[in-house]
Design a protein around this motif. Structure first.
Motif, PDB file in Angstrom:
ATOM      1  N   GLN A 109       1.386   0.609   4.734  1.00 30.47           N
ATOM      2  CA  GLN A 109       1.745  -0.381   3.714  1.00 30.47           C
ATOM      3  C   GLN A 109       0.529  -0.757   2.881  1.00 30.47           C
ATOM      4  O   GLN A 109       0.602  -0.876   1.659  1.00 30.47           O
ATOM      5  N   GLU A 110      -0.587  -0.920   3.583  1.00 31.55           N
ATOM      6  CA  GLU A 110      -1.812  -1.311   2.889  1.00 31.55           C
ATOM      7  C   GLU A 110      -2.216  -0.236   1.863  1.00 31.55           C
ATOM      8  O   GLU A 110      -2.544  -0.540   0.719  1.00 31.55           O
ATOM      9  N   LEU A 126       4.756   4.340 -13.345  1.00 36.56           N
ATOM     10  CA  LEU A 126       5.521   4.637 -12.131  1.00 36.56           C
ATOM     11  C   LEU A 126       4.541   4.915 -11.004  1.00 36.56           C
ATOM     12  O   LEU A 126       3.398   5.336 -11.247  1.00 36.56           O
ATOM     13  N   LEU A 127       5.056   4.720  -9.782  1.00 36.30           N
ATOM     14  CA  LEU A 127       4.259   4.989  -8.579  1.00 36.30           C
ATOM     15  C   LEU A 127       4.786   6.248  -7.906  1.00 36.30           C
ATOM     16  O   LEU A 127       5.998   6.401  -7.747  1.00 36.30           O
ATOM     17  N   LYS A 150      10.504   3.132   3.035  1.00 40.66           N
ATOM     18  CA  LYS A 150      10.550   1.662   3.097  1.00 40.66           C
ATOM     19  C   LYS A 150       9.239   1.060   2.577  1.00 40.66           C
ATOM     20  O   LYS A 150       9.253   0.040   1.883  1.00 40.66           O
ATOM     21  N   LEU A 151       8.132   1.702   2.897  1.00 45.02           N
ATOM     22  CA  LEU A 151       6.841   1.195   2.409  1.00 45.02           C
ATOM     23  C   LEU A 151       6.768   1.323   0.878  1.00 45.02           C
ATOM     24  O   LEU A 151       6.239   0.431   0.200  1.00 45.02           O
ATOM     25  N   ALA A 155       6.202  -1.584  -1.989  1.00 45.08           N
ATOM     26  CA  ALA A 155       5.196  -1.492  -3.064  1.00 45.08           C
ATOM     27  C   ALA A 155       5.865  -1.671  -4.429  1.00 45.08           C
ATOM     28  O   ALA A 155       5.279  -2.247  -5.348  1.00 45.08           O
ATOM     29  N   ARG A 156       7.089  -1.194  -4.541  1.00 43.03           N
ATOM     30  CA  ARG A 156       7.846  -1.402  -5.801  1.00 43.03           C
ATOM     31  C   ARG A 156       8.137  -2.891  -5.986  1.00 43.03           C
ATOM     32  O   ARG A 156       7.988  -3.431  -7.080  1.00 43.03           O
ATOM     33  N   ALA A 157       8.530  -3.547  -4.885  1.00 40.98           N
ATOM     34  CA  ALA A 157       8.840  -4.982  -4.971  1.00 40.98           C
ATOM     35  C   ALA A 157       7.580  -5.762  -5.360  1.00 40.98           C
ATOM     36  O   ALA A 157       7.631  -6.727  -6.115  1.00 40.98           O
TER      37      ALA A 157
END
Ligand code: PEP
Ligand code: MN
Length: 340
Positions: A109-110, A126-127, A150-151, A155-157
């Motif tokens: 996540q980090e 975009l990512l 999910k990670l 990151a999008r959120a």
């Protein structure tokens, strides 16, 4: 065959053409142009002459054969470049030059959050990040799979950046589609026709990479598989092809950009990371992509490339990515576009 409607032909005339195309055993694909509509009639090439008879229908200007093996992808069918909307306000193939940035693989996540924040602040729209990885060796890191998706969603959120991520196995299409804003088809799957057909049935943009040994015609035939199933939101991506040269990981076929621009209405992006394999070669190829007329870039960026689980040597550090973006603007401006 394409059936070119007259300017201002009525909706009824168009519907009648569609009905007759179906009756003759072909699939109609209506393309709404700026000045007139055209109907692509796709199907068995044998006996296509019968379609010529549709020329007598009201509202039809002419019926012309498409000489290229790809039909829906060709510029003959649609002279205007397709603008692929990713989310409202974000279009690939329009006036804006769009940059996608992020790590090769999602690792934590980090790591993905840090990458997302960095690429966003440098101007990426975009990512990217792989959760399912197509690795050459079965012993290499294969990706975090659904945990990675999910990670990415987190990151999008955090940043609001839409996500581009690869689907490797047709079995995972539904799962990846639950999280992705853009589904990536990697170079190793460019001719996985079963996968392409499944993606053609989605209502989601597809980033289709060129295979390392596919010709431009074969590449466009792969795009055609997706289009023929009804999904028109296809973005092409040149990522280098295999040649005798070993100084670079692949050979970036920069001339593929103007060739594709001539042959197809689909937007074209460049991935300079997999094309070169070395971080220091990435910025010059980013500038070349803008100069050649590409619609955007897909660039690997990692907060700490020396610790990357995959493709560290070709990943830019956030500071180098930011410096590249600054200079890129000059080339994008010179090409008559704006850095979106
Ligand atoms: C990737 O984008 O990380 C990737 C695997 O790319 P390609 O399919 O172009 O090798
Ligand atoms: Mn990679």
């Amino acid at each position: 065959m394409i059936i070119v409607m007259q300017k201002g032909a009525s909706a009824e005339a168009l519907a009648e053409v569609e009905r007759r195309v179906v009756e003759l055993g072909y699939q109609p694909h209506v393309i709404h142009g700026e000045t007139r509509n055209v109907v692509g009639a796709v199907g068995d090439e044998r006996g296509k002459e019968v379609l010529q008879t549709l020329e007598v229908l009201p509202g039809v200007e002419r019926v012309v054969p498409i000489l290229k093996p790809y039909k829906l992808a060709s510029r003959e069918v649609q002279p205007e470049t397709s603008e692929v909307e990713i989310v409202p306000g974000l279009v690939i193939g329009g006036q804006e030059f769009i940059v996608v940035g992020g790590p090769c693989s999602v690792e934590s996540q980090e790591q993905i959050n840090e990458s997302a924040v960095a690429v966003k602040s440098a101007g990426a729209r975009l990512l990217r990040g792989g959760a399912f990885k197509p690795r050459t060796s079965p012993y290499s890191f294969q990706g975090m799979e659904e945990d990675g998706l999910k990670l990415l969603a987190e990151a999008r959120a955090l940043t609001g950046l839409p996500i581009v991520t690869e689907v490797v196995n047709p079995r995972d299409v539904e799962l990846v589609a639950k999280y992705a804003d853009v589904m990536q088809v990697g170079a190793r799957n460019t001719q996985n026709f079963a996968l392409l057909k499944m993606l053609g049935q989605l209502d989601k943009p597809i980033l289709l990479k060129r295979g390392m040994a596919t010709t431009i015609q074969e590449f466009l035939m792969s795009a055609e598989y997706i289009l023929a199933e009804g999904n028109r939101r296809v973005i092409l991506c040149e990522r280098g092809i295999r040649t005798f040269e070993t100084a670079t990981r692949n050979t970036l076929d920069i001339s593929a950009v103007p060739v594709l621009k001539q042959q197809t209405h689909l937007p074209v992006m460049i991935d300079p990371s997999h094309a070169t394999g070395h971080a220091h070669l990435v910025p010059p190829m980013c500038y070349a992509a803008a100069a050649a007329g590409a619609d955007g870039l897909l660039v690997e960026v990692h907060p700490c490339p020396e610790e990357a689980a995959s493709d560290g040597p070709q990943s830019l550090r956030p500071a180098d990515f930011a410096a590249m973006m600054k200079k890129l603007k000059l080339f994008v401006d010179a090409a008559g576009r704006s850095l979106g």
